[in-house]
Design a protein around this motif. Structure first.
Motif, mmCIF file in Angstrom:
data_model
loop_
_atom_site.group_PDB
_atom_site.id
_atom_site.type_symbol
_atom_site.label_atom_id
_atom_site.label_comp_id
_atom_site.label_asym_id
_atom_site.label_seq_id
_atom_site.Cartn_x
_atom_site.Cartn_y
_atom_site.Cartn_z
ATOM 1 N N MET A 204 90.425 -28.363 26.227
ATOM 2 C CA MET A 204 91.262 -28.283 25.021
ATOM 3 C C MET A 204 90.946 -29.397 24.023
ATOM 4 O O MET A 204 90.877 -29.160 22.811
ATOM 5 C CB MET A 204 92.744 -28.327 25.402
ATOM 6 C CG MET A 204 93.202 -27.149 26.237
ATOM 7 S SD MET A 204 92.972 -25.536 25.426
ATOM 8 C CE MET A 204 91.519 -24.918 26.293
ATOM 9 N N PHE A 205 90.738 -30.609 24.520
ATOM 10 C CA PHE A 205 90.348 -31.682 23.606
ATOM 11 C C PHE A 205 89.001 -31.354 22.955
ATOM 12 O O PHE A 205 88.796 -31.604 21.772
ATOM 13 C CB PHE A 205 90.235 -33.008 24.355
ATOM 14 C CG PHE A 205 91.544 -33.682 24.670
ATOM 15 C CD1 PHE A 205 92.711 -32.952 24.838
ATOM 16 C CD2 PHE A 205 91.598 -35.050 24.824
ATOM 17 C CE1 PHE A 205 93.912 -33.583 25.147
ATOM 18 C CE2 PHE A 205 92.789 -35.695 25.131
ATOM 19 C CZ PHE A 205 93.955 -34.954 25.293
ATOM 20 N N GLY A 206 88.091 -30.811 23.741
ATOM 21 C CA GLY A 206 86.782 -30.462 23.213
ATOM 22 C C GLY A 206 86.857 -29.407 22.124
ATOM 23 O O GLY A 206 86.159 -29.493 21.105
ATOM 24 N N PRO B 267 92.593 -20.959 14.642
ATOM 25 C CA PRO B 267 91.923 -21.539 15.810
ATOM 26 C C PRO B 267 92.220 -23.028 15.984
ATOM 27 O O PRO B 267 92.565 -23.476 17.081
ATOM 28 C CB PRO B 267 90.444 -21.293 15.528
ATOM 29 C CG PRO B 267 90.407 -20.125 14.606
ATOM 30 C CD PRO B 267 91.624 -20.279 13.755
ATOM 31 N N LYS B 268 92.115 -23.788 14.899
ATOM 32 C CA LYS B 268 92.387 -25.225 14.995
ATOM 33 C C LYS B 268 93.831 -25.476 15.415
ATOM 34 O O LYS B 268 94.098 -26.337 16.261
ATOM 35 C CB LYS B 268 92.081 -25.915 13.670
ATOM 36 C CG LYS B 268 92.422 -27.401 13.672
ATOM 37 C CD LYS B 268 92.095 -28.049 12.343
ATOM 38 C CE LYS B 268 92.554 -29.494 12.287
ATOM 39 N NZ LYS B 268 92.214 -30.145 10.999
ATOM 40 N N GLU B 269 94.762 -24.738 14.851
ATOM 41 C CA GLU B 269 96.159 -24.960 15.177
ATOM 42 C C GLU B 269 96.446 -24.617 16.636
ATOM 43 O O GLU B 269 97.254 -25.293 17.287
ATOM 44 C CB GLU B 269 97.058 -24.131 14.252
ATOM 45 C CG GLU B 269 98.543 -24.199 14.579
ATOM 46 C CD GLU B 269 99.102 -25.612 14.634
ATOM 47 O OE1 GLU B 269 100.138 -25.795 15.310
ATOM 48 O OE2 GLU B 269 98.527 -26.545 14.028
ATOM 49 N N ARG B 270 95.791 -23.597 17.146
ATOM 50 C CA ARG B 270 95.976 -23.242 18.560
ATOM 51 C C ARG B 270 95.620 -24.428 19.456
ATOM 52 O O ARG B 270 96.387 -24.780 20.367
ATOM 53 C CB ARG B 270 95.099 -22.036 18.904
ATOM 54 C CG ARG B 270 95.055 -21.708 20.391
ATOM 55 C CD ARG B 270 94.087 -20.554 20.647
ATOM 56 N NE ARG B 270 93.885 -20.322 22.074
ATOM 57 C CZ ARG B 270 94.660 -19.575 22.836
ATOM 58 N NH1 ARG B 270 95.729 -18.983 22.323
ATOM 59 N NH2 ARG B 270 94.394 -19.412 24.124
ATOM 60 N N TYR B 271 94.477 -25.035 19.200
ATOM 61 C CA TYR B 271 94.038 -26.142 20.049
ATOM 62 C C TYR B 271 94.792 -27.428 19.737
ATOM 63 O O TYR B 271 95.072 -28.222 20.641
ATOM 64 C CB TYR B 271 92.527 -26.316 19.927
ATOM 65 C CG TYR B 271 91.787 -25.120 20.476
ATOM 66 C CD1 TYR B 271 91.901 -24.784 21.821
ATOM 67 C CD2 TYR B 271 91.028 -24.295 19.650
ATOM 68 C CE1 TYR B 271 91.261 -23.659 22.330
ATOM 69 C CE2 TYR B 271 90.382 -23.178 20.152
ATOM 70 C CZ TYR B 271 90.506 -22.862 21.497
ATOM 71 O OH TYR B 271 89.885 -21.747 22.005
ATOM 72 N N ARG B 272 95.148 -27.633 18.492
ATOM 73 C CA ARG B 272 95.940 -28.818 18.155
ATOM 74 C C ARG B 272 97.265 -28.811 18.908
ATOM 75 O O ARG B 272 97.679 -29.815 19.493
ATOM 76 C CB ARG B 272 96.193 -28.864 16.647
ATOM 77 C CG ARG B 272 96.854 -30.172 16.174
ATOM 78 C CD ARG B 272 97.781 -29.943 15.003
ATOM 79 N NE ARG B 272 98.888 -29.066 15.330
ATOM 80 C CZ ARG B 272 99.960 -29.463 16.023
ATOM 81 N NH1 ARG B 272 100.064 -30.700 16.491
ATOM 82 N NH2 ARG B 272 100.927 -28.596 16.281
ATOM 83 N N GLU C 226 98.524 -31.434 21.810
ATOM 84 C CA GLU C 226 99.800 -32.141 21.687
ATOM 85 C C GLU C 226 100.660 -31.916 22.927
ATOM 86 O O GLU C 226 101.287 -32.847 23.451
ATOM 87 C CB GLU C 226 100.542 -31.683 20.435
ATOM 88 C CG GLU C 226 101.840 -32.430 20.209
ATOM 89 C CD GLU C 226 102.517 -32.068 18.891
ATOM 90 O OE1 GLU C 226 103.358 -32.859 18.438
ATOM 91 O OE2 GLU C 226 102.193 -30.997 18.330
ATOM 92 N N ARG C 227 100.694 -30.694 23.420
ATOM 93 C CA ARG C 227 101.474 -30.385 24.619
ATOM 94 C C ARG C 227 100.941 -31.153 25.830
ATOM 95 O O ARG C 227 101.716 -31.739 26.599
ATOM 96 C CB ARG C 227 101.452 -28.875 24.893
ATOM 97 C CG ARG C 227 102.377 -28.442 26.028
ATOM 98 C CD ARG C 227 102.121 -27.009 26.425
ATOM 99 N NE ARG C 227 100.863 -26.867 27.142
ATOM 100 C CZ ARG C 227 100.703 -27.138 28.442
ATOM 101 N NH1 ARG C 227 101.716 -27.583 29.168
ATOM 102 N NH2 ARG C 227 99.525 -26.973 29.020
ATOM 103 N N LEU C 228 99.621 -31.148 26.011
ATOM 104 C CA LEU C 228 99.023 -31.847 27.147
ATOM 105 C C LEU C 228 99.301 -33.345 27.084
ATOM 106 O O LEU C 228 99.563 -33.986 28.114
ATOM 107 C CB LEU C 228 97.518 -31.583 27.182
ATOM 108 C CG LEU C 228 97.094 -30.159 27.552
ATOM 109 C CD1 LEU C 228 95.614 -29.946 27.243
ATOM 110 C CD2 LEU C 228 97.388 -29.853 29.014
#
Length: 231
Positions: free
Chosen positions: A127-129, A147-152, A156-158
């Motif tokens: 996810m960071f990657g 896409p960016k918001e999904r991973y952002r 944040e959750r992790l």
């Protein structure tokens, strides 16, 4: 009995010390996990640079050791039973180093260490990657924000999960372990290389920033972050 000379990769990257663990890597978050662990436990190793700029990772010699063409990978000339052991995947290598050395796997905390190691391997790393790609690399030019918001949001959750787990701990599984060595380099990359900490809620975290500072203050970590040296 097999020897290092039986491995094709040693023809492209000749061992400097044939009795040492041969590390084929690059100073990326996954790569430095292994060099840091080796520095922490004091096992001798030869660090060979796998240069992505010249596609070393897709060379026949490297693929003979890791068909998945990813760093890091190792050959231990003195593996179990005295026979050379070839190994890829950073998590597997960390477990091997801990078991070989008898260090970095605190007694009584094995399963806690492994669960947080898998948390990094299955969550933090991928996810960071992905956030790094969409925030820092070519993906930042994609106009669709989803896409960016999904991973952002997932990063944040992790981070919140990690922050909560560190509320009453200095290290993630109690004593310092391979789980910290897996997690620390990715936190550093998110903050210092991807420059994505501010969009992932870093300033609202109570425990993670100090945890990363403790990790980076370790002398073995500082040495391992520089291995293998870039040409």
């Amino acid at each position: 009995m097999p020897s290092l000379a039986d491995y094709p990769i040693t023809r492209k990257w000749p061992p400097r010390n044939p009795d040492a663990i041969q590390l084929y890597s690059l100073p990326t978050p996954n790569g430095v996990k292994v060099s840091i662990a080796l520095e922490e436990v004091g096992l001798p190793y030869d660090a060979h640079l796998v240069n992505f700029a010249t596609n070393d990772q897709t060379s026949p010699e490297f693929l003979s050791l890791n068909p998945n063409n990813k760093i890091p990978a190792i050959i231990d000339p003195h593996g179990p039973g005295g026979v050379p052991l070839a190994l890829f995947e950073s998590g597997a290598i960390l477990i091997y180093i801990a078991e070989k050395s008898g260090k970095l796997m605190p007694e009584g905390s094995r399963w806690q260490v492994l669960q947080w190691l898998m948390f990094q391997m299955g969550g933090i790393g991928p996810m960071f990657g992905q956030l790094g790609y969409f925030h820092y690399f070519a993906g930042k030019d994609i106009s669709d924000p989803r896409p960016k918001e999904r991973y952002r949001a997932e990063v944040e959750r992790l981070l919140k999960v990690l922050d909560g787990a560190l509320a009453d701990k200095v290290w993630i599984a109690g004593d310092y372990s391979i789980a910290d060595i897996a997690i620390g380099p990715w936190l550093r990359t998110l903050r210092d290389f991807y420059k994505a900490a501010d969009i992932a809620g870093w300033d609202h975290l109570k425990h993670v920033p100090a945890y990363l500072d403790r990790f980076l203050a370790r002398p073995a970590v500082q040495r391992g972050l520089l291995q293998p040296p870039r040409a």
